[in-house]
Every structure is written in C-alpha cells, then in structure tokens.
Design an enzyme around this catalytic site. Sequence first.
Site, mmCIF file in Angstrom:
data_model
loop_
_atom_site.group_PDB
_atom_site.id
_atom_site.type_symbol
_atom_site.label_atom_id
_atom_site.label_comp_id
_atom_site.label_asym_id
_atom_site.label_seq_id
_atom_site.Cartn_x
_atom_site.Cartn_y
_atom_site.Cartn_z
ATOM 1 N N HIS A 17 0.848 -1.204 0.000
ATOM 2 C CA HIS A 17 0.000 0.000 0.000
ATOM 3 C C HIS A 17 0.882 1.253 0.000
ATOM 4 O O HIS A 17 0.638 2.209 -0.723
ATOM 5 C CB HIS A 17 -0.889 0.042 1.250
ATOM 6 N N LYS A 41 -18.310 -7.444 8.056
ATOM 7 C CA LYS A 41 -16.986 -8.045 7.865
ATOM 8 C C LYS A 41 -16.213 -8.080 9.186
ATOM 9 O O LYS A 41 -16.324 -7.144 9.991
ATOM 10 C CB LYS A 41 -16.214 -7.206 6.836
ATOM 11 N N ARG A 90 -1.663 -5.605 -8.749
ATOM 12 C CA ARG A 90 -0.579 -6.551 -8.481
ATOM 13 C C ARG A 90 -0.446 -7.624 -9.546
ATOM 14 O O ARG A 90 0.631 -8.107 -9.820
ATOM 15 C CB ARG A 90 -0.819 -7.257 -7.132
ATOM 16 N N SER A 127 -2.495 -8.074 2.553
ATOM 17 C CA SER A 127 -2.892 -7.973 3.963
ATOM 18 C C SER A 127 -3.289 -9.341 4.500
ATOM 19 O O SER A 127 -3.031 -9.654 5.665
ATOM 20 C CB SER A 127 -4.073 -7.008 4.119
HETATM 21 P P1 ADP Z 1 -9.578 -4.037 -0.557
HETATM 22 O O1 ADP Z 1 -10.262 -4.571 0.655
HETATM 23 O O2 ADP Z 1 -10.320 -2.947 -1.276
HETATM 24 O O3 ADP Z 1 -8.977 -5.072 -1.491
HETATM 25 P P2 ADP Z 1 -6.912 -3.607 0.371
HETATM 26 O O4 ADP Z 1 -6.614 -2.954 1.666
HETATM 27 O O5 ADP Z 1 -6.620 -5.073 0.272
HETATM 28 O O6 ADP Z 1 -8.394 -3.255 0.081
HETATM 29 O O7 ADP Z 1 -6.161 -2.880 -0.837
HETATM 30 C C1 ADP Z 1 -6.365 -1.537 -1.160
HETATM 31 C C2 ADP Z 1 -5.635 -1.198 -2.454
HETATM 32 O O8 ADP Z 1 -4.261 -1.468 -2.322
HETATM 33 C C3 ADP Z 1 -6.081 -1.996 -3.679
HETATM 34 O O9 ADP Z 1 -6.029 -1.167 -4.816
HETATM 35 C C4 ADP Z 1 -5.053 -3.074 -3.795
HETATM 36 O O10 ADP Z 1 -4.899 -3.550 -5.131
HETATM 37 C C5 ADP Z 1 -3.826 -2.301 -3.371
HETATM 38 N N1 ADP Z 1 -2.789 -3.194 -2.875
HETATM 39 C C6 ADP Z 1 -2.897 -4.154 -1.952
HETATM 40 N N2 ADP Z 1 -1.716 -4.791 -1.763
HETATM 41 C C7 ADP Z 1 -0.842 -4.205 -2.613
HETATM 42 C C8 ADP Z 1 0.546 -4.424 -2.949
HETATM 43 N N3 ADP Z 1 1.264 -5.381 -2.387
HETATM 44 N N4 ADP Z 1 1.091 -3.614 -3.860
HETATM 45 C C9 ADP Z 1 0.353 -2.643 -4.444
HETATM 46 N N5 ADP Z 1 -0.939 -2.414 -4.221
HETATM 47 C C10 ADP Z 1 -1.542 -3.175 -3.318
#
Ligand code: ADP
Length: 151
Positions: A17, A41, A90, A127
């Site tokens: 992120h 959730k 990703r 995550s």
């Molecule tokens: P959601 O619950 O909407 O999937 P996340 O917290 O998992 O939310 O992710 C939020 C954003 O961050 C999304 O656009 C996701 O693709 C991006 N993201 C998550 N992990 C990574 C990573 N390792 N590298 C780049 N972007 C990421």
Amino acid sequence: MRRAVFPGSFDPFTLGHKDIIDRGIPLFDEIVIAIGTNSSKKYMFTLEQRKKFIEKTFTNQPKIRVDTYEGLTIDYCKRINSDYILRGLRNPADFEFEKAIAHTNRKMSKIEHVFLLTSANTSYISSSIVRDILKNKGDVSLLVPKAVLDQ
Ligand code: ADP
C-alpha cells in the site's frame, strides 16, 4: 485541487500500500487514504488501530489525509469532492476485479480510476498473508511499515 481517494480495508496497511501512495504523491495535490467499513466483515485490527498505523506512517507528509467511510466509494468521493480513485494492481486477478468496478463506477459517476502497477519488490504482499503470519506469531517486519510493528 487534484484530490484522489485511495480506498481499502488496510487490515493491516502494508509496504505494498505504501509503495502505491509514495508513487501517487507526485501525481496529486492530496491523497485521502479512506478506510472503508463494512459492519458484516470481521477485521483483525480495529478501525482505530488501522487508522493510527497509516497516520503514523505518513506523519510528515502534508499531502496525505486519513479518513473512514461507510457505503459506496463513489458517494464518499462526491462528498469530499474527489474526482479520482487511486488503486494498485498486483496481478491479472486484481486487473479483472478492478476493471469491473471501474466500469461500473464510470457508468454511475464521472470519477476516474487511476491505476499504478506495483513495484516488483512489493507486488507479492497482501494484507491477508500478513494476517496469517501474525496469527501464527511469525515475523512480518519485511512486509509492513514500522508503525504496524510498533502496535
Ligand atoms: P480491498 O479490501 O479494497 O482489497 P486492500 O486494503 O486489500 O483493500 O487494498 C487496497 C488497495 O491497495 C487496492 O487497490 C489493492 O490492489 C492495493 N494493494 C494491496 N496490496 C498491494 C501491494 N502489495 N502492492 C500494491 N498495491 C496493493
């Protein structure tokens, strides 16, 4: 003002992120990292913890604001006057998922989705994997910012 919303659940915030935010900063005047809440959730970290991790990570970055919201992301964007949604990509699965959301949002609003491709060295981070490692008392120091480790 060119304002973007970076929405997500950030349970917890990872270096993946952070990479997207760091690279989005030069493109926008302000990025609002918006933690979406869904009452049905279950999260590992409370909303307050997730917010604090992100605020601590960007303490000295005036272009970053952290907020929380419920409901549709496009309604939130309209409320705070943001014309852009920033998302990270990703892999092909992210692309297919994001494409459907972006097309739907474009039908419903004028909000533009902006996608940044992840850096090769953080693209594998998610995550959910971080949560699994934490549940099993493993070391996540190479996957999350210091603020998450200091909890
Ligand atoms: P959601 O619950 O909407 O999937 P996340 O917290 O998992 O939310 O992710 C939020 C954003 O961050 C999304 O656009 C996701 O693709 C991006 N993201 C998550 N992990 C990574 C990573 N390792 N590298 C780049 N972007 C990421």
